[in-house]
Design a protein around this motif. Sequence first.
Motif, PDB file in Angstrom:
ATOM      1  N   PRO A 183      12.611 -18.493  33.505  1.00  0.00           N
ATOM      2  CA  PRO A 183      11.680 -18.287  32.411  1.00  0.00           C
ATOM      3  C   PRO A 183      11.985 -19.228  31.251  1.00  0.00           C
ATOM      4  O   PRO A 183      13.029 -19.887  31.238  1.00  0.00           O
ATOM      5  CB  PRO A 183      11.946 -16.839  32.015  1.00  0.00           C
ATOM      6  N   SER A 184      11.059 -19.267  30.311  1.00  0.00           N
ATOM      7  CA  SER A 184      11.249 -20.192  29.182  1.00  0.00           C
ATOM      8  C   SER A 184      12.397 -19.744  28.295  1.00  0.00           C
ATOM      9  O   SER A 184      13.028 -20.554  27.636  1.00  0.00           O
ATOM     10  CB  SER A 184       9.960 -20.319  28.375  1.00  0.00           C
ATOM     11  N   ALA A 185      12.643 -18.420  28.280  1.00  0.00           N
ATOM     12  CA  ALA A 185      13.706 -17.888  27.414  1.00  0.00           C
ATOM     13  C   ALA A 185      14.553 -16.893  28.220  1.00  0.00           C
ATOM     14  O   ALA A 185      14.327 -15.683  28.154  1.00  0.00           O
ATOM     15  CB  ALA A 185      13.100 -17.231  26.193  1.00  0.00           C
ATOM     16  N   SER A 227       3.622 -13.856  23.308  1.00  0.00           N
ATOM     17  CA  SER A 227       4.827 -13.520  24.089  1.00  0.00           C
ATOM     18  C   SER A 227       5.719 -14.727  24.359  1.00  0.00           C
ATOM     19  O   SER A 227       6.636 -14.638  25.177  1.00  0.00           O
ATOM     20  CB  SER A 227       4.382 -12.895  25.415  1.00  0.00           C
ATOM     21  N   LEU A 228       5.458 -15.849  23.687  1.00  0.00           N
ATOM     22  CA  LEU A 228       6.178 -17.096  23.999  1.00  0.00           C
ATOM     23  C   LEU A 228       7.580 -17.069  23.388  1.00  0.00           C
ATOM     24  O   LEU A 228       7.851 -17.627  22.329  1.00  0.00           O
ATOM     25  CB  LEU A 228       5.383 -18.307  23.497  1.00  0.00           C
ATOM     26  N   ALA A 229       8.483 -16.422  24.119  1.00  0.00           N
ATOM     27  CA  ALA A 229       9.789 -16.042  23.571  1.00  0.00           C
ATOM     28  C   ALA A 229      10.705 -17.214  23.270  1.00  0.00           C
ATOM     29  O   ALA A 229      11.682 -17.062  22.521  1.00  0.00           O
ATOM     30  CB  ALA A 229      10.474 -15.078  24.536  1.00  0.00           C
ATOM     31  N   CYS A 230      10.426 -18.389  23.854  1.00  0.00           N
ATOM     32  CA  CYS A 230      11.342 -19.510  23.597  1.00  0.00           C
ATOM     33  C   CYS A 230      11.197 -20.009  22.167  1.00  0.00           C
ATOM     34  O   CYS A 230      12.083 -20.688  21.655  1.00  0.00           O
ATOM     35  CB  CYS A 230      11.109 -20.632  24.592  1.00  0.00           C
ATOM     36  N   ASN A 231      10.083 -19.713  21.537  1.00  0.00           N
ATOM     37  CA  ASN A 231       9.874 -20.176  20.166  1.00  0.00           C
ATOM     38  C   ASN A 231      10.609 -19.290  19.154  1.00  0.00           C
ATOM     39  O   ASN A 231      10.956 -18.144  19.448  1.00  0.00           O
ATOM     40  CB  ASN A 231       8.390 -20.208  19.847  1.00  0.00           C
ATOM     41  N   ALA A 232      10.795 -19.826  17.977  1.00  0.00           N
ATOM     42  CA  ALA A 232      11.477 -19.079  16.926  1.00  0.00           C
ATOM     43  C   ALA A 232      10.591 -17.950  16.413  1.00  0.00           C
ATOM     44  O   ALA A 232       9.368 -17.988  16.566  1.00  0.00           O
ATOM     45  CB  ALA A 232      11.842 -20.023  15.785  1.00  0.00           C
ATOM     46  N   GLY A 233      11.187 -16.964  15.793  1.00  0.00           N
ATOM     47  CA  GLY A 233      10.430 -15.864  15.191  1.00  0.00           C
ATOM     48  C   GLY A 233      10.141 -14.779  16.214  1.00  0.00           C
ATOM     49  O   GLY A 233      10.522 -14.893  17.376  1.00  0.00           O
ATOM     50  N   PRO A 234       9.441 -13.693  15.766  1.00  0.00           N
ATOM     51  CA  PRO A 234       9.239 -12.548  16.655  1.00  0.00           C
ATOM     52  C   PRO A 234       8.176 -12.814  17.718  1.00  0.00           C
ATOM     53  O   PRO A 234       7.086 -13.305  17.408  1.00  0.00           O
ATOM     54  CB  PRO A 234       8.764 -11.459  15.686  1.00  0.00           C
ATOM     55  N   GLY A 287      18.204 -15.500  19.746  1.00  0.00           N
ATOM     56  CA  GLY A 287      18.527 -14.943  21.062  1.00  0.00           C
ATOM     57  C   GLY A 287      18.610 -13.425  21.057  1.00  0.00           C
ATOM     58  O   GLY A 287      19.091 -12.819  22.015  1.00  0.00           O
ATOM     59  N   GLN A 288      18.098 -12.776  19.983  1.00  0.00           N
ATOM     60  CA  GLN A 288      18.204 -11.308  19.907  1.00  0.00           C
ATOM     61  C   GLN A 288      16.968 -10.617  20.459  1.00  0.00           C
ATOM     62  O   GLN A 288      15.862 -11.165  20.424  1.00  0.00           O
ATOM     63  CB  GLN A 288      18.456 -10.891  18.464  1.00  0.00           C
ATOM     64  N   VAL A 289      17.215  -9.406  20.987  1.00  0.00           N
ATOM     65  CA  VAL A 289      16.119  -8.575  21.512  1.00  0.00           C
ATOM     66  C   VAL A 289      16.202  -7.216  20.822  1.00  0.00           C
ATOM     67  O   VAL A 289      17.270  -6.586  20.811  1.00  0.00           O
ATOM     68  CB  VAL A 289      16.250  -8.360  23.035  1.00  0.00           C
ATOM     69  N   TYR A 290      15.101  -6.765  20.225  1.00  0.00           N
ATOM     70  CA  TYR A 290      15.053  -5.468  19.554  1.00  0.00           C
ATOM     71  C   TYR A 290      14.074  -4.550  20.273  1.00  0.00           C
ATOM     72  O   TYR A 290      13.046  -5.005  20.793  1.00  0.00           O
ATOM     73  CB  TYR A 290      14.594  -5.625  18.096  1.00  0.00           C
TER      74      TYR A 290
END
Lengths: 589, 589
Positions: free
Chosen positions: A147-149, A558-565, A578-581
């Motif tokens: 995956p991208s992230a 949902s593009l998790a590789c990018n910065a921000g939420p 790299g955090q997941v909440y």
Amino acid sequence: MTDSVDPATRARAVQAARGAAPFDLLLAGGTVVDVATGELRAADVGIVGPLIASVHAPGARGDAARVLDVAGRWIAPGFIDSHLHYESSLMTPADYASVVVPAGTTTCVWDPHELANVLGLAGVRWAVEASRHLPLRTLVAAPSCVPSAPGLELAGAEIGPAEMAEMLSWPEVVGVAEVMDMPGVLRGTPHMQGIVGAGLAAGKNVNGHARGLLDADLQAYATAGVTSDHEITATEDFLQKLRAGLTVELRGSHDQVLPGAVAALATLPLLPPNLVLATDDVFPDELLAKGGLRDTIARVIARGLSPIAAIRLATLHAAMRLKRDDLGLVAPGRRADLVVLSDLATVRVDRVLVGGKLVAEAGALLAPPPRRADAPTDTMKLLPQPTAAFRLRVRGVQDGRARLRRILGARFVSWGEIEVEIRDGVATPPPGHAVLTLIHRHGRAPATPRTCLTDGWGEMRGAIATTIAHDSHNLLVLGGTAEDMAAAANAVIAAGGGMAVAAGGLVTALLPLPIAGLLAETPPAETAERFARLRQAADAVCDWLPPYRVFRGITGISLACNAGPHLTDLGLTDGSTGQVYDPAEPLMA
Amino acid sequence: MTDSVDPATRARAVQAARGAAPFDLLLAGGTVVDVATGELRAADVGIVGPLIASVHAPGARGDAARVLDVAGRWIAPGFIDSHLHYESSLMTPADYASVVVPAGTTTCVWDPHELANVLGLAGVRWAVEASRHLPLRTLVAAPSCVPSAPGLELAGAEIGPAEMAEMLSWPEVVGVAEVMDMPGVLRGTPHMQGIVGAGLAAGKNVNGHARGLLDADLQAYATAGVTSDHEITATEDFLQKLRAGLTVELRGSHDQVLPGAVAALATLPLLPPNLVLATDDVFPDELLAKGGLRDTIARVIARGLSPIAAIRLATLHAAMRLKRDDLGLVAPGRRADLVVLSDLATVRVDRVLVGGKLVAEAGALLAPPPRRADAPTDTMKLLPQPTAAFRLRVRGVQDGRARLRRILGARFVSWGEIEVEIRDGVATPPPGHAVLTLIHRHGRAPATPRTCLTDGWGEMRGAIATTIAHDSHNLLVLGGTAEDMAAAANAVIAAGGGMAVAAGGLVTALLPLPIAGLLAETPPAETAERFARLRQAADAVCDWLPPYRVFRGITGISLACNAGPHLTDLGLTDGSTGQVYDPAEPLMA
């Protein structure tokens, strides 16, 4: 380096060139666009089998099985699209070819990144197989970031160095596709070193995605072994990347950068040979209306580059990048992939030849390729969802108030917090907010809905559901009420993937994308029409606000590789930390 | 596509580029010759291991194990010589490198055509082995025409399609070397189709020799699969070949074509990317005095091309032709093969770096490569010859007169006849004529001398013998008397090959070339001096008359692939008709 040519055919071409045998086909009376010298030259083109056998003085030869009168026309090399994703068009390779070949594209480099995120190597394998025997030479690049992230999302598969080496061992795979994990490359993670290293070891192109990289980071990215980039955002990074020796794939999908790029070229003493053109992502309706790379070339010309230089970027420069001596020029010994233009400056395409055969005329293929029966459907590993799946159920609070994380913004996002009212364990979306739900759909983990609030899309008057949800392509639903969200989501689930809009509890538009949840089975015109109708229906439930709030932005939530939420099947993520909440977890007061 | 780089070193280079580690070496204060954009840019260059890690703003970084001050200097990519024969310099690869690397050449494509004609595949194998571990990246091309004229001469070996495929399977071999048998290509002989086909099948460059080809023949030659040419003779074929998409290797050894070529470039709207530079053949004394490709670049600039464009031809364009992404630019991720220039327009070379190491300064290598002990000597399979071997003994005539075939002209030859007086079976050379003798020296056939008359060299006051006798490199002797011819020939035989001049029955100069009868074992300066002395001695026995009668012409007397009369070990041959005559056979009256 070249497509193979039957030796007997080549021998016949040599004799035809000498005048000792007739041509199979002669293009007579035209003007050759000589992208090597930059000249426009009156010349006839003799063809034998798939080869250009001779480019000679007008009228010098008449002996040919067939003569095509191209008087008043220009003969250019077939266009080469240096980077694209078929998936953005929602079309299979055969359908994509039927749209872009009549517009002059005869070769392209396809990164089947989205297919790979759903299907892994099987998706890339299908991409290779489905690209055979088309009038469009499709060179497949191996997706590098699946995956991208990693760790922030669960896609349909994972691709690591071993899988990359496996794909690169396939002769049809021409290189490593855009290396999106820039931080991984810069930090030198073993994962990304392994993937880039596999490309270097295979002696194949390692293509880049150097979004926003400048100065030291850009130097480091190139030093890692990446040799191209298409993520130009402004004149400054355009010039820096050319100077860094990267092959810049200037793309039509980012029209706003073209004026600055063309103006910058005018300041350079020499036209950089490391500059090519690409479309990257084009929606189906736009592709049908404008024809892909043809349109990019025309816009580059409209911005001030000479037609011959613009066409050179999309032909000879691209062929050099691909290390293909048999493409990119109207010259003897090269493949007879030719575009006959009725207007040079606007790149109006009249006829297209591929491998010596006339394949398209007046905007249509003469013989559309057959449809395949082996497309990967049945990728929607998700049961119909109850309405409750789309309610924001706050953890540990039955009634009262709580602070939650939320997404601020739409296309350009940042972290925010908000206090919400909770009844029976469910938060009420505050005014100006919409609800986002993302559900894993690949069957690799429980289908636990992840739901959060966002202020980026305003108040929704309905819901939009999509399995195109970059880059893991899980099921993403954006809406105002759980009822509308469930209606849209269940329509998509029933269709085996796709996009749907619902309002008032009813589905108002559905675009089925049963192939991997990404591609349509319908003919291109129908796909484009359904897509246009879906966008209209979406217009009715959401207020757009370009450039911040655009339709395209939904699939990037949902593009998790990018910065921000960004919301993924694992929770609310941040690509920069790299955090997941858990979005349902209340924050401390 | 690239030289391999140890992954740990590359990882360190990435960190250095980011500023997280120091450089091994920093070139500070210079101006980068950016041949991609055509700019001259003030920039510092950080190097790690063999790689350029970073090209950045002057003074931005100071952390390096070593800093080289290049203030007031230009930093260009290492020069790439796209086509040459080491054999013309009479030097081994190590010696050749010691001369040209200090002059900026860091990569070259070597066609060991002469070695192959003497030694076959063993010669090419030695060329590969002797090119390892040099500061000069030597890319070997596989000789395609051994012998140059099958059936008209007996060389030391034959190379056919099977041998070509064998050589192309070696990773060090980058392509098929100049395809000289143009008639074979155009007629489509199975032999030449097989050789060109082996190159196409291997996906490696098929290099050309398209001397005099224009129009239909040129189109046919390119259609056969040949993709380059260095045999430019005039502006017309220069432009035709560029337009045909051939990579034109403009060569310094033909200075007379440079003004027209540069003037023609000025008329083209774009600089063709299919234009590179090459030296081809340079004598040892000239190579030492002028430095090879450096001199070609300087002369192209002197004719009016901008320095950056000229350097681009010899760097980036050449790297693209070789499909090498790691060469040709001063840019991150590329090999740190760099030339530091103290003057741009005259291409004055100050320092040279190869693979990140400073290897040359002030015109000399810092550490000359070791000499090898495995050079192929003992290739002179010929006993000392009696004086009688050099007399023209006419067949079947003891005393009287007879008409014989003769060679008219020296460099540009045609067929002639002449009546001669015969005493005791031997013809007396008429006034204005010299005697030519050629003897097979490879031990593959009896050493039967072939002798004829020529008016092309005037009356000789001595004799010149040489084992450099294109392309089969048998023993060729040109002289006035049999005694002088025997003296020169026997000196060469005793030396194991080489060149000698004799006068008055005594040897006046000897240049031993014991390696294959082609290359010297002496250091370059000594070889050059001996060569110069040999040329002086030759001046004393022959009157030159440029351009018709030049020293270089002697070694072409036996070049059987060309049209007109040439003397080989099989007799008097004609490359255009394929006929072989016994020069001792009288003609009918």
